[in-house]
Write a protein that holds these residues in place. Structure first.
Motif, PDB file in Angstrom:
ATOM      1  N   MET A   1       0.846  -1.179   0.000  1.00  0.00           N
ATOM      2  CA  MET A   1       0.000   0.000   0.000  1.00  0.00           C
ATOM      3  C   MET A   1       0.896   1.248   0.000  1.00  0.00           C
ATOM      4  N   PRO A   2       0.691   2.156  -0.958  1.00  0.00           N
ATOM      5  CA  PRO A   2       1.526   3.366  -1.033  1.00  0.00           C
ATOM      6  C   PRO A   2       1.419   4.213   0.235  1.00  0.00           C
ATOM      7  N   PHE A   3       2.497   4.914   0.542  1.00  0.00           N
ATOM      8  CA  PHE A   3       2.479   5.806   1.694  1.00  0.00           C
ATOM      9  C   PHE A   3       3.108   7.134   1.304  1.00  0.00           C
ATOM     10  N   GLU A   4       2.831   8.159   2.089  1.00  0.00           N
ATOM     11  CA  GLU A   4       3.341   9.493   1.833  1.00  0.00           C
ATOM     12  C   GLU A   4       4.499   9.801   2.777  1.00  0.00           C
ATOM     13  N   ALA A   5       5.424  10.587   2.267  1.00  0.00           N
ATOM     14  CA  ALA A   5       6.530  11.087   3.093  1.00  0.00           C
ATOM     15  C   ALA A   5       6.978  12.417   2.490  1.00  0.00           C
ATOM     16  N   THR A   6       7.708  13.181   3.272  1.00  0.00           N
ATOM     17  CA  THR A   6       8.178  14.483   2.800  1.00  0.00           C
ATOM     18  C   THR A   6       9.396  14.307   1.893  1.00  0.00           C
ATOM     19  N   LYS A   7       9.693  15.343   1.121  1.00  0.00           N
ATOM     20  CA  LYS A   7      10.888  15.306   0.272  1.00  0.00           C
ATOM     21  C   LYS A   7      12.143  15.141   1.120  1.00  0.00           C
ATOM     22  N   ARG A   8      12.140  15.721   2.297  1.00  0.00           N
ATOM     23  CA  ARG A   8      13.301  15.564   3.190  1.00  0.00           C
ATOM     24  C   ARG A   8      13.517  14.095   3.551  1.00  0.00           C
ATOM     25  N   GLU A   9      12.425  13.404   3.897  1.00  0.00           N
ATOM     26  CA  GLU A   9      12.533  11.982   4.244  1.00  0.00           C
ATOM     27  C   GLU A   9      12.974  11.160   3.026  1.00  0.00           C
ATOM     28  N   TRP A  10      12.379  11.436   1.871  1.00  0.00           N
ATOM     29  CA  TRP A  10      12.759  10.722   0.653  1.00  0.00           C
ATOM     30  C   TRP A  10      14.207  11.010   0.281  1.00  0.00           C
ATOM     31  N   SER A  11      14.643  12.262   0.504  1.00  0.00           N
ATOM     32  CA  SER A  11      16.029  12.626   0.187  1.00  0.00           C
ATOM     33  C   SER A  11      17.016  11.813   1.000  1.00  0.00           C
ATOM     34  N   GLU A  12      16.702  11.570   2.268  1.00  0.00           N
ATOM     35  CA  GLU A  12      17.629  10.808   3.109  1.00  0.00           C
ATOM     36  C   GLU A  12      17.766   9.369   2.621  1.00  0.00           C
ATOM     37  N   ILE A  13      16.651   8.718   2.316  1.00  0.00           N
ATOM     38  CA  ILE A  13      16.752   7.323   1.867  1.00  0.00           C
ATOM     39  C   ILE A  13      17.373   7.260   0.472  1.00  0.00           C
ATOM     40  N   PHE A  14      17.102   8.280  -0.357  1.00  0.00           N
ATOM     41  CA  PHE A  14      17.744   8.358  -1.671  1.00  0.00           C
ATOM     42  C   PHE A  14      19.266   8.423  -1.515  1.00  0.00           C
ATOM     43  N   ALA A  15      19.746   9.325  -0.659  1.00  0.00           N
ATOM     44  CA  ALA A  15      21.187   9.475  -0.447  1.00  0.00           C
ATOM     45  C   ALA A  15      21.791   8.173   0.080  1.00  0.00           C
ATOM     46  N   PHE A  16      21.121   7.524   1.032  1.00  0.00           N
ATOM     47  CA  PHE A  16      21.600   6.264   1.597  1.00  0.00           C
ATOM     48  C   PHE A  16      21.709   5.184   0.511  1.00  0.00           C
ATOM     49  N   PHE A  17      20.669   5.050  -0.308  1.00  0.00           N
ATOM     50  CA  PHE A  17      20.684   4.037  -1.364  1.00  0.00           C
ATOM     51  C   PHE A  17      21.757   4.343  -2.414  1.00  0.00           C
ATOM     52  N   ARG A  18      21.963   5.620  -2.737  1.00  0.00           N
ATOM     53  CA  ARG A  18      22.999   5.971  -3.707  1.00  0.00           C
ATOM     54  C   ARG A  18      24.394   5.697  -3.147  1.00  0.00           C
ATOM     55  N   LEU A  19      24.602   5.942  -1.851  1.00  0.00           N
ATOM     56  CA  LEU A  19      25.889   5.607  -1.242  1.00  0.00           C
ATOM     57  C   LEU A  19      26.158   4.108  -1.368  1.00  0.00           C
ATOM     58  N   LEU A  20      25.137   3.288  -1.122  1.00  0.00           N
ATOM     59  CA  LEU A  20      25.300   1.837  -1.249  1.00  0.00           C
ATOM     60  C   LEU A  20      25.553   1.440  -2.699  1.00  0.00           C
ATOM     61  N   ALA A  21      24.825   2.036  -3.626  1.00  0.00           N
ATOM     62  CA  ALA A  21      24.976   1.695  -5.043  1.00  0.00           C
ATOM     63  C   ALA A  21      26.326   2.140  -5.596  1.00  0.00           C
ATOM     64  N   ASP A  22      26.744   3.354  -5.252  1.00  0.00           N
ATOM     65  CA  ASP A  22      28.006   3.898  -5.774  1.00  0.00           C
ATOM     66  C   ASP A  22      29.226   3.334  -5.051  1.00  0.00           C
ATOM     67  N   ALA A  23      29.083   3.041  -3.777  1.00  0.00           N
ATOM     68  CA  ALA A  23      30.141   2.448  -2.938  1.00  0.00           C
ATOM     69  C   ALA A  23      31.372   3.329  -2.804  1.00  0.00           C
TER      70      ALA A  23
END
Length: 165
Positions: A1-23
């Motif tokens: 089920m989709p959920f809502e979050a702020t751009k700030r919250e999405w930005s943090e998980i985006f940065a975390f996932f990119r750090l893992l992907a880029d290494a």
């Protein structure tokens, strides 16, 4: 089920996932990221083309490319609207369920958002706080929107930025 979050919250998980992907950060090789999750501490080990996730209630191996693809979905969602609240896409939600992340922001109030071991998983951890924002050029969202990841080393007053395209 989709959920809502702020751009700030999405930005943090985006940065975390990119750090893992880029290494890597500024030419420093990431060996492991330590992050507090809803169920306790987790270690995310960078192992060639995979991320091995270890925690009290989880032990999984996920391809690094999956983290990159989901990060791109998150970035596309953030760029698609000027609203602060963003609804998750189905692919993002399925991936968050797979890696058992319930909170987009790390469970850290008085300590770094995450800690990184460079070059080797047993290396001393360096704590980082993520402060990110989407940048607007010419008052419209364009393809060259960057997420600026500000990382500060608490033990020194050194600050640097890592631009993530």
């Amino acid at each position: 089920m989709p959920f809502e979050a702020t751009k700030r919250e999405w930005s943090e998980i985006f940065a975390f996932f990119r750090l893992l992907a880029d290494a890597h950060i500024c030419e420093r090789q990431i060996a492991m990221i330590y992050r507090e999750e809803h169920d306790g501490p987790r270690r995310y080990y960078v192992e060639n083309e995979n991320i091995r996730i270890e925690g009290e209630n989880i032990s999984k191996v996920i391809p690094r490319e999956d983290f990159r693809m989901v990060a791109e979905l998150i970035l596309a969602s953030m760029k698609s609207t000027s609203e602060d609240m963003i609804v998750s896409s189905e692919g993002v939600e399925v991936f968050l369920d797979e890696v058992e992340i319930c909170n987009l922001e790390a469970q850290a109030n008085d300590r770094p958002d995450l800690s990184i071991a460079f070059w080797h998983p047993a290396a001393p951890l360096t704590g980082f706080s993520i402060r990110s924002r989407l940048s607007k050029r010419l008052h419209c969202w364009t393809e060259d929107v960057l997420l600026i990841l500000n990382l500060s080393l608490p033990e020194s007053n050194l600050r640097f930025q890592q631009l993530i395209k």
